[in-house]
Motif scaffolding. Structure first.
Motif, PDB file in Angstrom:
ATOM      1  N   ASP A 106      37.104  21.406  55.348  1.00 15.86           N
ATOM      2  CA  ASP A 106      36.072  21.699  56.347  1.00 15.86           C
ATOM      3  C   ASP A 106      35.409  20.454  56.905  1.00 15.86           C
ATOM      4  OD1 ASP A 106      36.042  24.622  56.487  1.00 15.86           O
ATOM      5  OD2 ASP A 106      35.562  24.458  54.352  1.00 15.86           O
ATOM      6  N   ASN A 107      35.553  20.315  58.191  1.00 14.57           N
ATOM      7  CA  ASN A 107      35.002  19.179  58.939  1.00 14.57           C
ATOM      8  C   ASN A 107      35.697  17.857  58.659  1.00 14.57           C
ATOM      9  OD1 ASN A 107      33.306  19.815  60.986  1.00 14.57           O
ATOM     10  ND2 ASN A 107      31.518  20.081  59.682  1.00 14.57           N
ATOM     11  N   THR A 108      36.737  17.911  57.820  1.00 10.53           N
ATOM     12  CA  THR A 108      37.585  16.728  57.649  1.00 10.53           C
ATOM     13  C   THR A 108      38.878  16.945  58.437  1.00 10.53           C
ATOM     14  OG1 THR A 108      36.671  16.163  55.493  1.00 10.53           O
ATOM     15  CG2 THR A 108      38.877  15.345  55.964  1.00 10.53           C
ATOM     16  N   ASP A 120      34.408  14.266  54.431  1.00  6.35           N
ATOM     17  CA  ASP A 120      33.364  13.961  55.415  1.00  6.35           C
ATOM     18  C   ASP A 120      31.965  13.910  54.810  1.00  6.35           C
ATOM     19  OD1 ASP A 120      33.657  16.908  55.168  1.00  6.35           O
ATOM     20  OD2 ASP A 120      31.974  16.900  56.563  1.00  6.35           O
ATOM     21  N   GLN A 121      31.850  14.151  53.493  1.00  7.53           N
ATOM     22  CA  GLN A 121      30.506  14.193  52.916  1.00  7.53           C
ATOM     23  C   GLN A 121      30.329  13.198  51.761  1.00  7.53           C
ATOM     24  OE1 GLN A 121      28.185  17.838  52.656  1.00  7.53           O
ATOM     25  NE2 GLN A 121      30.045  18.944  53.144  1.00  7.53           N
ATOM     26  N   ASP A 179      39.785  17.002  51.704  1.00  9.83           N
ATOM     27  CA  ASP A 179      38.842  18.076  52.009  1.00  9.83           C
ATOM     28  C   ASP A 179      39.344  18.815  53.264  1.00  9.83           C
ATOM     29  OD1 ASP A 179      36.225  19.422  52.128  1.00  9.83           O
ATOM     30  OD2 ASP A 179      35.813  18.081  53.811  1.00  9.83           O
ATOM     31  N   ASP A 212      32.324  14.745  48.537  1.00  5.62           N
ATOM     32  CA  ASP A 212      33.654  14.120  48.528  1.00  5.62           C
ATOM     33  C   ASP A 212      33.633  12.701  47.957  1.00  5.62           C
ATOM     34  OD1 ASP A 212      34.911  16.307  50.094  1.00  5.62           O
ATOM     35  OD2 ASP A 212      33.600  15.575  51.687  1.00  5.62           O
TER      36      ASP A 212
HETATM   37 MG   LIG Z   1      33.870  18.803  54.385  1.00  9.24          MG
END
Ligand SMILES: [Mg+2]
Length: 161
Positions: free
Chosen positions: A35-37, A117-118, A33, A122
């Protein structure tokens, strides 16, 4: 349901990934991933840290594919120097998105990891297919409003796992 939400491994950050462990589990392909990963949500470009991590993993022989629910524009911008195979508008946790990533990687379910991150996108999607799932803490707390609501649910679920 609980089984489907539980990651195989939990890491504080993607940058703490242990290559030895991936090799121990015979992982050859990594679906990752953005975003935010790898970078904060909404960060336009890749940064040195993320670039170096991807380069290191590639040098270690892993095949890597981006899997993002974000748009083509966002993924292309992020990916312009990396040139990784990528699936955008993935609609995670939809199984078809992961299958597409596997076909791009040319790896199999048994030797492919998912990093994200989700839990509800994910990890759930990866577990549905039986992939080796790795949950990381989100890099940034600033994110899409809908995602923030999901985080509250995630924290509740994590407590119960
Ligand atoms: Mg993410």
């Amino acid at each position: 349901m609980k089984r489907l939400l539980k990651p195989k491994i939990y890491l504080e950050s993607v940058f703490m990934i242990n290559i030895g462990i991936l090799k121990k589990y015979n992982i050859k392909g990594i679906i990752i991933d953005i975003d935010n990963t790898l970078v904060p949500w909404g960060a336009k470009n890749i940064n040195n840290r993320a670039y170096e991590l991807i380069s290191k993993l590639k040098n270690e022989g892993f095949r890597i594919c981006i899997l993002s629910n974000n748009t083509k524009k966002r993924v292309d911008e992020f990916n312009k120097d990396l040139n990784l195979p990528a699936v955008y508008n993935a609609g995670k946790p939809r199984k078809s998105a992961y299958k597409k990533a596997l076909s791009l990687l040319q790896t199999d379910i048994v030797n492919t990891a998912v990093i994200g991150d989700q839990i509800f996108t994910d990890i759930l999607g990866g577990n549905r297919l039986g992939l080796f799932t790795i949950l990381v803490n989100p890099i940034d707390t600033k994110e899409f409003f809908g995602t923030r609501l999901v985080r509250i649910l995630e924290r509740l679920v994590l407590k119960r796992l």
